[in-house]
Write an enzyme that holds these catalytic residues in place. Structure first.
Site: not given
Length: 550
Positions: A48, A52, A276
């Protein structure tokens, strides 16, 4: 809807990949279900972290490396009772047996882990082209990448070539320049920040050059050598450090090998709940396709905010809650030295390529009330559908107030507002923060004028064709403004003299322009009252000159 009763069934959920999507799914699921067994497999050393923030750590803006680490496995285990295993790579999925084969990257040993539900959050891999010397290039995707680049900087790197002038490439170029390196930014397109339209990107190119970044636009790397690179135009550029920021590709190898469907854009295909083609498997983050808000088609949007949102949504879906992902508009923002650029929705290039009808408008308002100190101009562009008036996209560039205007416009798109309805939004106003007519309101007013034919505009890139068809151009700025810079061939008649000097106007169709468009609109209405047909140059001289610079 799948059944999930926490008081009766303990479900085991295995999550492949941490960071934004995977950890959002894990922590949300724990808050919804105290009994579920949750295992997170992360092949990297950190589960974690703030990816950015990586360029800003390289630039020294973020001083402490530990500030990038949001959570540790130990903290996640203590607070959420989540079994987080770093340096653990999922190498195969047996969808029939519902097991994952895991390789311990420290020891090289493998084992299998069963699951009731599987969440795939493998992210995306940076694209590195196959060219001579490519093994010397770095990418910037995780903390380990940052550590390796920081090692090069500590070893005395003095020059850098950044390949790709998208958001990450621009951020990296700026921050390496802040560290004192000689930086060249290489981009195959003819402009920086290709998600923006050319006239909106031009001020950002100027800002990069002013900050000391050399731009090599419309070119690409041909070869990487020991201390320089060769471009395809023949130039040789010094490069102690080469950073690839060309883009990313969804990491779908695990899903593909498991027989899970891959979508038309190359990402994992998912439904509105993140599931999915295998009912026990979900996918989130950069590896999963999203639904585009304008076209409804599959798209790839590698943004952390969407990964976070979809991680939470998948946890809710696993818990049996009725959820549905909102379509994506791709809202993004970037700092470029003293400027900020932000965008949402589609740009004009994409609309034109898709053959979609649109109306563009440009304006250049102040970031807040002009009489309050510190106001700076914003270049704002809004695109809307001329038929149903829906907002298709927006871009803004400026020193201040850019992000909040684009956030409002992104919200307006999500809420289904039309472009003219922007005029009636009640937005917070005080002189230090905005104007009584906020730039977003002004965009709505311009849209309303266009829809009602109160105004008729010509775009900067349409001006030459309109003049070739016989229209005459009238500059209604002051004589002093005209002298500082003018469109060649324009007749200068200041707005305040236009009534008295109307006899001097050329015969035939007229095009009028001022600096940013407002006085041009007033001139157009004045001329309409005099029986003259005219159109206003959208965004005025400011937009035209930015287009010429592009």
């Amino acid at each position: 809807m799948e059944s999930y009763v926490t008081s009766e069934v303990v479900v085991k959920v295995v999550i492949v990949g941490g960071v934004a999507g995977g950890m959002s799914a894990a922590t949300r699921l724990r808050r919804l279900d105290e009994q579920a067994e949750i295992v997170v497999l992360e092949r990297g050393a950190h589960v974690s972290y703030a990816n950015c923030g990586l360029p800003y750590f390289l630039g020294g803006v973020i001083e402490e490396r530990d500030a990038l680490l949001v959570q540790t496995p130990e903290a996640l285990r203590a607070r959420f009772r989540i079994d987080v295993r770093v340096r653990s790579e999922a190498v195969a999925v047996d969808a029939t047996a519902r097991t994952v084969t895991v390789r311990d990257l420290a020891s090289g040993s493998e084992y299998t882990e069963s699951y009731d539900r599987l969440v795939l959050s493998p992210g995306a891999r940076p694209f590195v082209p196959d060219l001579p010397g490519a093994e010397r290039a770095f990418t910037l995707r995780d903390v380990s990448d940052t550590d390796r680049i920081a090692g090069e900087l500590a070893a005395g790197a003095r020059s850098a070539v950044v390949v790709g002038a998208g958001f990450i490439g621009v951020e990296a170029a700026e921050n390496l320049r802040r560290r004192g390196l000689d930086v060249t930014l290489v981009e195959l397109a003819g402009q920086v920040l290709p998600p923006l339209d050319a006239e909106m990107a031009a001020p950002l190119a100027a800002e990069l050059r002013a900050g000391g970044v050399d731009l090599a636009l419309g070119t690409q790397l041909k070869e990487i050598r020991d201390h320089d690179v060769v471009l395809d135009d023949g130039r040789t550029v010094p490069a102690d450090l080469v950073l690839m920021a060309i883009g990313v590709r969804p990491d779908v190898a695990l899903a593909r090998a498991a027989g899970i469907a891959i979508g038309p854009r190359g990402g994992i295909a998912v439904d509105e709940r993140g599931r999915t083609s295998d009912e026990a498997v979900y996918a989130v983050g950069d590896a999963a396709e999203k639904r585009d808000a304008l076209s409804g088609e599959s798209t790839l949007v590698p943004l952390a905010n969407l990964a976070n949102r979809h991680g939470r949504l998948v946890a809710d879906a696993i818990a049996g809650r009725p959820v549905s992902a909102r379509p994506a508009t791709g809202t993004a923002v970037v700092q470029v030295f003293g400027l900020t650029a932000a965008a949402t929705g589609w740009n004009e290039k994409r609309l034109r390529a898709a053959g979609r009808r649109y109306q563009a408008l440009h304006l250049h308002p102040g970031s807040h009330a002009g009489y309050y100190p510190g106001a700076s101009p914003i270049a704002l562009k809004v695109l809307f559908d001329p038929d149903d008036l829906s907002i298709l996209g927006a871009q803004a560039v400026g020193a201040d107030g850019v992000d909040k205007r684009v956030d409002v416009l992104a919200t307006a798109i999500a809420g289904g507002l039309t472009a003219p309805e922007l005029a009636d939004l009640e937005l917070a106003y005080a002189p230090p923060y905005g104007s009584a007519k906020d730039p977003v309101n002004m965009a709505g007013m311009i849209a309303e004028n266009l829809v009602t034919r109160t105004d008729r505009t010509v775009q900067w890139h349409e001006l030459d064709a309109a003049r070739a068809a016989g229209a005459s151009l009238v500059d209604v700025r002051t004589a002093a403004e005209h002298a500082r810079g003018a469109i060649p061939g324009a007749v200068n008649i200041p707005l305040d003299e236009l009534r008295e000097r109307s006899a001097e106007l050329p015969d035939g169709d007229l095009l009028v322009h001022c600096q940013v468009g407002l006085r041009g609109h007033t001139a157009l209405r004045l001329l309409a009252g005099l029986g003259r047909d005219a159109a206003n140059l959208d965004g005025g001289y400011a937009t035209w000159s930015a287009g010429q610079a592009a």
